[in-house]
Design a protein around this motif. Structure first.
Motif, PDB file in Angstrom:
ATOM      1  N   SER A   3       0.626  -1.549   0.169  1.00 38.68           N
ATOM      2  CA  SER A   3       0.059  -0.009  -0.189  1.00 38.68           C
ATOM      3  C   SER A   3       0.831   1.324   0.284  1.00 38.68           C
ATOM      4  N   GLN A   4       1.974   1.230  -0.100  1.00 40.02           N
ATOM      5  CA  GLN A   4       3.586   2.501   0.713  1.00 40.02           C
ATOM      6  C   GLN A   4       3.228   2.650  -1.478  1.00 40.02           C
ATOM      7  N   LEU A   5       3.416   1.831  -2.140  1.00 40.99           N
ATOM      8  CA  LEU A   5       4.100   2.003  -3.480  1.00 40.99           C
ATOM      9  C   LEU A   5       3.097   2.768  -4.572  1.00 40.99           C
ATOM     10  N   LYS A   6       3.205   3.452  -5.534  1.00 35.57           N
ATOM     11  CA  LYS A   6       2.451   4.370  -5.615  1.00 35.57           C
ATOM     12  C   LYS A   6       3.674   4.258  -7.490  1.00 35.57           C
ATOM     13  N   THR A   7       1.945   3.848  -8.217  1.00 32.82           N
ATOM     14  CA  THR A   7       2.395   3.987 -10.526  1.00 32.82           C
ATOM     15  C   THR A   7       2.438   5.468  -9.918  1.00 32.82           C
ATOM     16  N   LEU A   8       3.544   5.689 -10.378  1.00 35.66           N
ATOM     17  CA  LEU A   8       4.354   6.802 -10.701  1.00 35.66           C
ATOM     18  C   LEU A   8       3.636   6.830 -12.234  1.00 35.66           C
ATOM     19  N   CYS A   9       3.983   6.257 -13.718  1.00 35.15           N
ATOM     20  CA  CYS A   9       3.725   5.985 -15.253  1.00 35.15           C
ATOM     21  C   CYS A   9       3.131   4.626 -15.543  1.00 35.15           C
ATOM     22  N   SER A  10       2.101   4.972 -16.578  1.00 37.16           N
ATOM     23  CA  SER A  10       2.206   3.027 -17.140  1.00 37.16           C
ATOM     24  C   SER A  10       2.018   3.459 -18.361  1.00 37.16           C
ATOM     25  N   TYR A  11       2.251   2.765 -19.389  1.00 37.06           N
ATOM     26  CA  TYR A  11       2.522   2.439 -20.602  1.00 37.06           C
ATOM     27  C   TYR A  11       2.455   0.695 -20.757  1.00 37.06           C
ATOM     28  N   SER A  12       1.198   1.516 -22.276  1.00 37.68           N
ATOM     29  CA  SER A  12       1.181  -0.167 -23.253  1.00 37.68           C
ATOM     30  C   SER A  12       2.081  -0.538 -24.006  1.00 37.68           C
ATOM     31  N   PHE A  13       1.821  -1.560 -23.921  1.00 41.70           N
ATOM     32  CA  PHE A  13       2.524  -2.440 -25.088  1.00 41.70           C
ATOM     33  C   PHE A  13       2.382  -1.850 -26.557  1.00 41.70           C
TER      34      PHE A  13
END
Length: 144
Positions: A8-18
């Motif tokens: 729960s302490q982790l955060k997604t900074l940026c996501s990408y698509s294949f």
């Protein structure tokens, strides 16, 4: 994987698509470079070659019968029977009765037409994180 770190302490900074991925390559033993539609992503990890192999295997499965290609470079034309597009554009292949060798037929951005097959490569179908509006080229440098 330490006892003091909770998911729960982790955060997604940026996501990408294949679907945005143009290529992946190892730059030395511990550097992995992902060439995306609008940016270069450089990862530093001791497992660069293993991650590259995993990404390539995953991509090969996603590309099977996806019905999409991605532009490796821009193709701009005034001929209305041909499809103009920019590097990194995702093109949906469309069925057509007959095609000359070296040509494909598809659509992108609300337009459709013929285009040279040698300036595109098979791509994964877009997923929920794919955004064709992503633009601007920047260098990202992520380190573990």
């Amino acid at each position: 994987k330490g006892p003091s770190l909770h998911p729960s302490q982790l955060k997604t900074l940026c996501s990408y698509s294949f679907a945005e991925l143009l290529g992946v390559e190892c730059l030395g033993r511990s550097t992995l470079e992902l060439t995306l539609k609008s940016e270069q992503l450089v990862l530093h990890t001791a497992r660069a070659s293993a991650i590259k192999a995993m990404i390539e295997l995953f991509l090969s499965e996603l590309k099977k019968d996806s019905g999409y290609v991605i532009a490796l470079r821009s193709y701009i034309t005034d001929d209305h029977s041909l499809l103009s597009f920019h590097r990194g554009d995702l093109i949906k292949l469309l069925p057509v009765a007959t095609l000359e060798p070296g040509w494909q037929f598809g659509s992108t951005g609300g337009r459709s037409g013929l285009f040279p097959a040698d300036i595109v490569q098979p791509a994964a179908a877009p997923d929920s994180s794919f955004s064709p509006e992503r633009s601007g080229r920047r260098k990202s440098r992520l380190q573990p």
